[in-house]
Scaffold this motif. Structure first.
Motif, PDB file in Angstrom:
ATOM      1  N   PHE A 255       2.454   1.660  -3.393  1.00  0.00           N
ATOM      2  CA  PHE A 255       1.471   2.108  -4.371  1.00  0.00           C
ATOM      3  C   PHE A 255       1.192   3.594  -4.206  1.00  0.00           C
ATOM      4  O   PHE A 255       1.066   4.329  -5.185  1.00  0.00           O
ATOM      5  CB  PHE A 255       0.175   1.303  -4.257  1.00  0.00           C
ATOM      6  CG  PHE A 255      -0.810   1.640  -5.333  1.00  0.00           C
ATOM      7  CD1 PHE A 255      -0.694   1.067  -6.583  1.00  0.00           C
ATOM      8  CD2 PHE A 255      -1.824   2.554  -5.116  1.00  0.00           C
ATOM      9  CE1 PHE A 255      -1.585   1.383  -7.599  1.00  0.00           C
ATOM     10  CE2 PHE A 255      -2.722   2.878  -6.122  1.00  0.00           C
ATOM     11  CZ  PHE A 255      -2.593   2.287  -7.365  1.00  0.00           C
TER      12      PHE A 255
ATOM     13  N   THR B 258      -1.086  -6.786  -4.590  1.00  0.00           N
ATOM     14  CA  THR B 258      -2.024  -6.443  -3.527  1.00  0.00           C
ATOM     15  C   THR B 258      -3.282  -7.296  -3.614  1.00  0.00           C
ATOM     16  O   THR B 258      -3.772  -7.805  -2.593  1.00  0.00           O
ATOM     17  CB  THR B 258      -2.393  -4.945  -3.616  1.00  0.00           C
ATOM     18  OG1 THR B 258      -1.198  -4.167  -3.540  1.00  0.00           O
ATOM     19  CG2 THR B 258      -3.315  -4.542  -2.500  1.00  0.00           C
TER      20      THR B 258
ATOM     21  N   SER C   6       2.817   0.255 -11.413  1.00  0.00           N
ATOM     22  CA  SER C   6       1.503   0.341 -10.784  1.00  0.00           C
ATOM     23  C   SER C   6       0.718  -0.964 -10.967  1.00  0.00           C
ATOM     24  O   SER C   6       0.062  -1.442 -10.040  1.00  0.00           O
ATOM     25  CB  SER C   6       0.741   1.524 -11.381  1.00  0.00           C
ATOM     26  OG  SER C   6      -0.508   1.673 -10.807  1.00  0.00           O
TER      27      SER C   6
ATOM     28  N   ASN D 205       1.754   6.396  -6.971  1.00  0.00           N
ATOM     29  CA  ASN D 205       0.622   7.258  -7.299  1.00  0.00           C
ATOM     30  C   ASN D 205       1.014   8.732  -7.166  1.00  0.00           C
ATOM     31  O   ASN D 205       0.664   9.552  -8.008  1.00  0.00           O
ATOM     32  CB  ASN D 205      -0.566   6.930  -6.381  1.00  0.00           C
ATOM     33  CG  ASN D 205      -1.831   7.591  -6.823  1.00  0.00           C
ATOM     34  OD1 ASN D 205      -2.134   7.657  -8.009  1.00  0.00           O
ATOM     35  ND2 ASN D 205      -2.589   8.090  -5.870  1.00  0.00           N
TER      36      ASN D 205
ATOM     37  N   ASN E 213       0.824  -1.212   0.000  1.00  0.00           N
ATOM     38  CA  ASN E 213       0.000   0.000   0.000  1.00  0.00           C
ATOM     39  C   ASN E 213       0.855   1.257   0.000  1.00  0.00           C
ATOM     40  O   ASN E 213       0.584   2.206  -0.735  1.00  0.00           O
ATOM     41  CB  ASN E 213      -0.942   0.023   1.208  1.00  0.00           C
ATOM     42  CG  ASN E 213      -2.174  -0.798   0.991  1.00  0.00           C
ATOM     43  OD1 ASN E 213      -2.613  -0.993  -0.136  1.00  0.00           O
ATOM     44  ND2 ASN E 213      -2.747  -1.296   2.070  1.00  0.00           N
TER      45      ASN E 213
ATOM     46  N   THR F  22      -0.467  -3.457  -7.962  1.00  0.00           N
ATOM     47  CA  THR F  22      -1.904  -3.744  -7.857  1.00  0.00           C
ATOM     48  C   THR F  22      -2.141  -5.251  -7.866  1.00  0.00           C
ATOM     49  O   THR F  22      -2.912  -5.779  -7.051  1.00  0.00           O
ATOM     50  CB  THR F  22      -2.678  -3.067  -9.003  1.00  0.00           C
ATOM     51  OG1 THR F  22      -2.464  -1.657  -8.930  1.00  0.00           O
ATOM     52  CG2 THR F  22      -4.154  -3.358  -8.924  1.00  0.00           C
TER      53      THR F  22
ATOM     54  N   ILE G  71      -7.364   0.728  -4.442  1.00  0.00           N
ATOM     55  CA  ILE G  71      -6.138   0.543  -5.233  1.00  0.00           C
ATOM     56  C   ILE G  71      -6.500   0.155  -6.670  1.00  0.00           C
ATOM     57  O   ILE G  71      -5.905   0.665  -7.622  1.00  0.00           O
ATOM     58  CB  ILE G  71      -5.213  -0.498  -4.577  1.00  0.00           C
ATOM     59  CG1 ILE G  71      -4.560   0.128  -3.343  1.00  0.00           C
ATOM     60  CG2 ILE G  71      -4.169  -1.014  -5.546  1.00  0.00           C
ATOM     61  CD1 ILE G  71      -3.701  -0.808  -2.548  1.00  0.00           C
TER      62      ILE G  71
END
Length: 194
Positions: free
Chosen positions: A29, A68, A61, A33, A26, A65, A93
């Motif tokens: 990410f 995750t 990314s 982002n 997280n 993702t 996400i």
């Protein structure tokens, strides 16, 4: 006084590892982002490397993702107490990743579709962008200050009608060659004929 250990959450060693991994994913990410937002909003893109940088950010990314989502479905959803909290996090996400695809999709398309070159002596460079109409299409490309100065140095034609009111463009003596990527409008090269 209260006993601190009485209020601590109890997780198995495997659960704690996956929670820590998920937290790192997280955070990573969010970092990617943030880089995406700063890059997209604060840079004038000129040069082919912008296509590859944008694609690399999109791939990073995508990998984060995917990791995750896999972590959630393999391990975290089995921690009943936190299942809905982590489901919300995974959903956000995935939503942000889809926004990345929307924002950077044109850069990826341009890697495969290639560049386009226009040659014209009718254009406008008013602020920080190049504008013209070419083959019935409006073309607007953001430019760096250096490129703006180079295109503005081109002399107007020797006539009283140097401005096209219908298109909002000027007529210049020398033609300009603009090579750009049509989907993302990233400028590859611009020069004025001698």
């Amino acid at each position: 006084m209260y006993d601190k250990k009485e209020f601590e959450e109890k997780f198995t060693e495997d659960e704690q590892k996956v929670i820590n991994k998920y937290s790192w994913l997280n955070s990573l990410f969010l970092l990617v982002n943030g880089i995406n937002l700063v890059y997209v909003n604060n840079t004038v893109k000129q040069g082919t490397y912008h296509l590859y940088l944008s694609t690399a950010l999109l791939i990073i990314s995508a990998v984060i993702t995917a990791m995750t989502v896999v972590a959630y479905f393999r391990k975290i959803r089995h921690i009943r107490k936190y299942k809905s909290r982590y489901l919300l996090s995974v959903s956000m996400i995935i939503f942000l990743f889809l926004l990345h695809v929307f924002i950077f999709g044109d850069y990826v398309k341009d890697i495969f579709s290639g560049e386009r070159t226009i040659v014209t002596s009718e254009y406008s460079v008013l602020w920080d962008y190049f504008y013209t109409e070419y083959d019935g299409e409006e073309i607007r490309i953001n430019l760096t200050d250096e490129t703006v100065a180079k295109l503005r140095d081109n002399e107007y034609i020797d006539s009283e009608e140097i401005y096209n009111f219908d298109k909002g463009t000027y007529y210049y003596k020398n033609k300009v060659h603009i090579t750009y990527y049509p989907n993302s409008k990233v400028l590859k090269e611009a020069f004025v004929e001698e």
